[in-house]
Write a protein that holds these residues in place. Structure first.
Motif, PDB file in Angstrom:
ATOM      1  N   VAL A   4       0.860  -1.189   0.000  1.00 52.68           N
ATOM      2  CA  VAL A   4       0.000   0.000   0.000  1.00 52.68           C
ATOM      3  C   VAL A   4       0.898   1.241   0.000  1.00 52.68           C
ATOM      4  O   VAL A   4       1.714   1.421   0.909  1.00 52.68           O
ATOM      5  CB  VAL A   4      -0.931   0.034   1.246  1.00 52.68           C
ATOM      6  N   LYS A   5       0.761   2.051  -1.035  1.00 57.56           N
ATOM      7  CA  LYS A   5       1.657   3.224  -1.142  1.00 57.56           C
ATOM      8  C   LYS A   5       1.007   4.397  -0.410  1.00 57.56           C
ATOM      9  O   LYS A   5       0.052   4.984  -0.899  1.00 57.56           O
ATOM     10  CB  LYS A   5       1.894   3.551  -2.625  1.00 57.56           C
ATOM     11  N   CYS A   6       1.525   4.707   0.777  1.00 57.14           N
ATOM     12  CA  CYS A   6       0.842   5.694   1.610  1.00 57.14           C
ATOM     13  C   CYS A   6       1.801   6.617   2.355  1.00 57.14           C
ATOM     14  O   CYS A   6       1.390   7.333   3.250  1.00 57.14           O
ATOM     15  CB  CYS A   6      -0.074   4.981   2.597  1.00 57.14           C
ATOM     16  N   LEU A   7       3.089   6.569   2.015  1.00 55.29           N
ATOM     17  CA  LEU A   7       4.061   7.420   2.722  1.00 55.29           C
ATOM     18  C   LEU A   7       4.917   8.169   1.718  1.00 55.29           C
ATOM     19  O   LEU A   7       5.189   7.643   0.633  1.00 55.29           O
ATOM     20  CB  LEU A   7       5.001   6.549   3.576  1.00 55.29           C
ATOM     21  N   ILE A 189      25.706   1.018   5.537  1.00 59.01           N
ATOM     22  CA  ILE A 189      24.669   0.184   4.903  1.00 59.01           C
ATOM     23  C   ILE A 189      23.392   0.039   5.738  1.00 59.01           C
ATOM     24  O   ILE A 189      22.349  -0.311   5.197  1.00 59.01           O
ATOM     25  CB  ILE A 189      25.207  -1.215   4.493  1.00 59.01           C
ATOM     26  N   HIS A 190      23.474   0.292   7.052  1.00 55.64           N
ATOM     27  CA  HIS A 190      22.260   0.157   7.881  1.00 55.64           C
ATOM     28  C   HIS A 190      21.479   1.470   8.015  1.00 55.64           C
ATOM     29  O   HIS A 190      20.452   1.519   8.695  1.00 55.64           O
ATOM     30  CB  HIS A 190      22.616  -0.312   9.298  1.00 55.64           C
ATOM     31  N   ALA A 191      21.969   2.552   7.392  1.00 55.96           N
ATOM     32  CA  ALA A 191      21.447   3.883   7.715  1.00 55.96           C
ATOM     33  C   ALA A 191      19.979   4.107   7.335  1.00 55.96           C
ATOM     34  O   ALA A 191      19.241   4.771   8.051  1.00 55.96           O
ATOM     35  CB  ALA A 191      22.321   4.951   7.057  1.00 55.96           C
ATOM     36  N   ASP A 192      19.556   3.549   6.189  1.00 55.77           N
ATOM     37  CA  ASP A 192      18.201   3.891   5.740  1.00 55.77           C
ATOM     38  C   ASP A 192      17.624   2.755   4.894  1.00 55.77           C
ATOM     39  O   ASP A 192      18.367   2.052   4.193  1.00 55.77           O
ATOM     40  CB  ASP A 192      18.286   5.179   4.895  1.00 55.77           C
ATOM     41  N   HIS A 193      16.317   2.561   4.963  1.00 54.20           N
ATOM     42  CA  HIS A 193      15.670   1.520   4.153  1.00 54.20           C
ATOM     43  C   HIS A 193      14.255   1.969   3.807  1.00 54.20           C
ATOM     44  O   HIS A 193      13.282   1.314   4.136  1.00 54.20           O
ATOM     45  CB  HIS A 193      15.668   0.168   4.897  1.00 54.20           C
ATOM     46  N   GLU A 194      14.164   3.081   3.177  1.00 48.93           N
ATOM     47  CA  GLU A 194      12.940   3.827   2.839  1.00 48.93           C
ATOM     48  C   GLU A 194      12.063   4.041   4.074  1.00 48.93           C
ATOM     49  O   GLU A 194      12.526   3.860   5.204  1.00 48.93           O
ATOM     50  CB  GLU A 194      12.208   3.256   1.611  1.00 48.93           C
ATOM     51  N   GLY A 195      10.794   4.439   3.869  1.00 48.70           N
ATOM     52  CA  GLY A 195      10.014   4.928   5.012  1.00 48.70           C
ATOM     53  C   GLY A 195       9.134   3.931   5.732  1.00 48.70           C
ATOM     54  O   GLY A 195       8.661   4.206   6.830  1.00 48.70           O
ATOM     55  N   GLY A 196       8.900   2.755   5.149  1.00 46.29           N
ATOM     56  CA  GLY A 196       7.881   1.871   5.727  1.00 46.29           C
ATOM     57  C   GLY A 196       8.402   0.866   6.732  1.00 46.29           C
ATOM     58  O   GLY A 196       7.608   0.207   7.402  1.00 46.29           O
ATOM     59  N   ASN A 197       9.726   0.709   6.842  1.00 45.18           N
ATOM     60  CA  ASN A 197      10.221  -0.262   7.831  1.00 45.18           C
ATOM     61  C   ASN A 197       9.838   0.240   9.238  1.00 45.18           C
ATOM     62  O   ASN A 197       9.585   1.430   9.438  1.00 45.18           O
ATOM     63  CB  ASN A 197      11.731  -0.484   7.671  1.00 45.18           C
ATOM     64  N   SER A 199      11.282   0.880  12.157  1.00 40.20           N
ATOM     65  CA  SER A 199      11.957   1.972  12.887  1.00 40.20           C
ATOM     66  C   SER A 199      11.744   3.316  12.199  1.00 40.20           C
ATOM     67  O   SER A 199      11.509   4.337  12.866  1.00 40.20           O
ATOM     68  CB  SER A 199      13.451   1.686  13.058  1.00 40.20           C
ATOM     69  N   ALA A 200      11.812   3.331  10.847  1.00 42.84           N
ATOM     70  CA  ALA A 200      11.624   4.598  10.130  1.00 42.84           C
ATOM     71  C   ALA A 200      10.180   5.069  10.246  1.00 42.84           C
ATOM     72  O   ALA A 200       9.896   6.239  10.495  1.00 42.84           O
ATOM     73  CB  ALA A 200      11.995   4.426   8.659  1.00 42.84           C
ATOM     74  N   HIS A 201       9.257   4.120  10.077  1.00 41.65           N
ATOM     75  CA  HIS A 201       7.844   4.488  10.111  1.00 41.65           C
ATOM     76  C   HIS A 201       7.450   4.992  11.492  1.00 41.65           C
ATOM     77  O   HIS A 201       6.685   5.958  11.636  1.00 41.65           O
ATOM     78  CB  HIS A 201       7.002   3.279   9.678  1.00 41.65           C
ATOM     79  N   THR A 202       7.977   4.331  12.538  1.00 38.53           N
ATOM     80  CA  THR A 202       7.638   4.746  13.901  1.00 38.53           C
ATOM     81  C   THR A 202       8.180   6.140  14.195  1.00 38.53           C
ATOM     82  O   THR A 202       7.485   6.981  14.794  1.00 38.53           O
ATOM     83  CB  THR A 202       8.205   3.747  14.932  1.00 38.53           C
ATOM     84  N   LEU A 359      20.820   8.035  11.136  1.00 40.97           N
ATOM     85  CA  LEU A 359      21.229   8.890  10.003  1.00 40.97           C
ATOM     86  C   LEU A 359      20.087   9.047   8.996  1.00 40.97           C
ATOM     87  O   LEU A 359      19.836  10.137   8.480  1.00 40.97           O
ATOM     88  CB  LEU A 359      22.458   8.293   9.299  1.00 40.97           C
ATOM     89  N   GLY A 360      19.386   7.953   8.729  1.00 43.69           N
ATOM     90  CA  GLY A 360      18.300   8.001   7.740  1.00 43.69           C
ATOM     91  C   GLY A 360      16.996   8.533   8.322  1.00 43.69           C
ATOM     92  O   GLY A 360      16.347   9.413   7.733  1.00 43.69           O
ATOM     93  N   THR A 361      16.630   8.013   9.499  1.00 43.58           N
ATOM     94  CA  THR A 361      15.310   8.373  10.041  1.00 43.58           C
ATOM     95  C   THR A 361      15.279   9.852  10.443  1.00 43.58           C
ATOM     96  O   THR A 361      14.249  10.515  10.306  1.00 43.58           O
ATOM     97  CB  THR A 361      14.952   7.505  11.255  1.00 43.58           C
ATOM     98  N   LEU A 362      16.416  10.365  10.942  1.00 49.17           N
ATOM     99  CA  LEU A 362      16.408  11.766  11.372  1.00 49.17           C
ATOM    100  C   LEU A 362      16.507  12.701  10.163  1.00 49.17           C
ATOM    101  O   LEU A 362      15.899  13.784  10.171  1.00 49.17           O
ATOM    102  CB  LEU A 362      17.506  12.019  12.407  1.00 49.17           C
ATOM    103  N   ALA A 363      17.231  12.285   9.120  1.00 50.81           N
ATOM    104  CA  ALA A 363      17.223  13.091   7.886  1.00 50.81           C
ATOM    105  C   ALA A 363      15.784  13.180   7.361  1.00 50.81           C
ATOM    106  O   ALA A 363      15.316  14.238   6.913  1.00 50.81           O
ATOM    107  CB  ALA A 363      18.150  12.484   6.840  1.00 50.81           C
TER     108      ALA A 363
END
Ligand code: NMX
Ligand code: MLT
Length: 393
Positions: A4-7, A189-197, A199-202, A359-363
């Protein structure tokens, strides 16, 4: 919500077959193009934050300026030092990190400015400032946890002339340049994995309530601490230990490996480090680490074991017919690199993931506020309401 594309997330996009791209760059491209630490083949992780934030690859001197900025903001407030020195040593290192990050919100410039009255168009500036502070402080908090739980509780001072990973390695107590290089790769390599994972989504969700970056990222860390997400890197090592016990002195053949994997599958819900919610091929982050291992630890017995599992496990998962993706993810490989360089305590591994993922989630959080994204509040229905609606239609 699979598919579902929602972010909206600016920093990176994950393709099921190709893997992650940070601002359009694949990991092999990034490992080649990002500025390298002096005398090292590995990129500076601070350059990832620059790239994720701005969309541009920084020059070496830009990355170096960021290293200095991070080092200059690294000191922990006295109450965090006190908190970490008094927290029970048997509390999981991820819970310790999450508690410390939550309590660091005493320092939030965003929260203070918001309380005084802040224009919406100015939110992002304060979120950026807090994010840089938090990224700077995370290695010190993580290292304090490591030194308190597993070592003598003493920690070196931050060296203002050193880069982020070099400082992190020496705070942890490692002086082998090989360890620092592996840590640089790990943090990149662990910095970011788009928005839906998770940790990033939370982090995005909690940030949408205008909770400050410390509170938002602490929530993300609590998601990362789950065994289906970041904790899988710890679980992989525990699983490998069980595997080795069952193997005993038997020669390691594909048949024997297969037999033990099937036995472990009977008692465990999942094979940690395998499968993915989005990826449908071997995770490129796994492959980067495999390449690193081929180069730096080709004869390591754990590397040999992980390599033979790579030949055996996907077939087993495919035959079992449940997992949509039978291939290994990032967590199947990271622990054995850490073991090789002497960081042998599996329940600390997710803390390293937690430092990198900031690095990814805060950016992204800075962009959330710059774009003025609203409170995230999806609609839910009760089962009764769903039944009613499905009958109606
Ligand atoms: N071993 C055994 N069974 C598996 C595995 C696995 N590695 N992966 C998925 N399955 C099962 C899964 O449990 C589910 O079974 P059931 O219907 O009985 O509940 C079924 O296959 C379908 O799951 P998928 O749709 O393939 O996976 P989903 O998208 O729900 O979850 C993961 C993705 C990554 C959570 C899942 O593959 C998994 O649990 N893997 C092991 C844990 C792991 O390595 N997590 C780390 C992910 C990366 N990270 O760092 O966050
Ligand atoms: C991650 O790095 O966040 C994991 O691979 C999980 C995911 O992308 O869903």
């Amino acid at each position: 919500m699979r598919g579902v594309k929602c972010l909206v997330t600016e920093t990176s996009v994950l393709d099921p077959l190709e893997g992650i791209r940070y601002r359009g760059y694949s990991l092999p491209e990034l490992l080649n193009k990002l500025p390298k630490a002096k005398g090292s083949a590995q990129p500076l992780p601070e350059s990832v934050f620059w790239l994720l934030l701005t969309g541009e690859i920084p020059s070496f001197s830009q990355a170096e300026a960021l290293s200095k900025e991070f080092a200059s903001r690294a000191d922990l407030p006295a109450h965090i030092v006190q908190l970490l020195n008094n927290i029970p040593a048997d509390l999981h290192p991820m819970s310790q990190l999450s508690a410390a990050v939550t309590a660091m919100n005493s320092e939030s410039k965003f929260a203070k400015a918001y309380a005084k009255g802040l224009k919406k168009s100015e939110y992002w500036r304060y979120v950026l400032d807090d994010s840089i502070d938090l990224i700077s402080k995370l290695p010190v908090a993580a290292a304090m946890i490591y030194r308190n739980v597993f070592k003598d509780g003493k920690i070196k001072a931050v060296d203002y002339s050193e880069d982020y990973a070099q400082n992190f390695a020496s705070l942890l107590g490692f002086d082998d340049p090989g360890f620092t290089d592996m840590l640089r790769l790990y943090l990149v390599i662990h910095a970011d994995h788009e928005g839906g994972n998770v940790s990033a989504h939370t982090t995005h969700l909690v940030g949408s309530a205008l909770s400050d970056p410390y509170l938002a990222y602490a929530a993300g860390l609590n998601g990362l601490a789950g065994p289906l997400h970041g904790l899988a890197n710890q679980q992989v090592l525990l699983w490998l230990e069980k595997f080795k016990k069952l193997l005993g002195d038997s020669p390691i053949t594909k048949e024997k490996v297969s037999e033990i994997v099937l036995k472990l599958l009977e008692s465990e819900n999942v094979i940690p480090g395998y499968g993915h919610a989005v990826l449908r091929r071997t995770d490129p982050r796994y492959l980067c680490q495999r390449e690193f291992a081929h180069k730096h630890l080709p004869d390591d017995s754990n590397f040999k074991l992980v390599s033979i599992l790579y030949e055996v496990v996907p077939d087993i998962l495919e035959r079992q017919g449940k997992a949509r993706n039978p291939w290994p993810n990032v967590d199947a490989h990271s622990g054995i690199l850490l073991q090789h360089y002497g960081l042998t305590e599996p329940n600390f591994y997710t803390v390293l993931f937690g430092v990198s993922r900031s690095l990814g989630t805060l950016a992204s959080l800075v962009w959330d506020r710059a774009l003025g994204l609203p409170l995230e509040r999806p609609k839910s229905l009760s089962t009764e309401k769903l039944k009613y609606l499905s009958k109606k239609h």
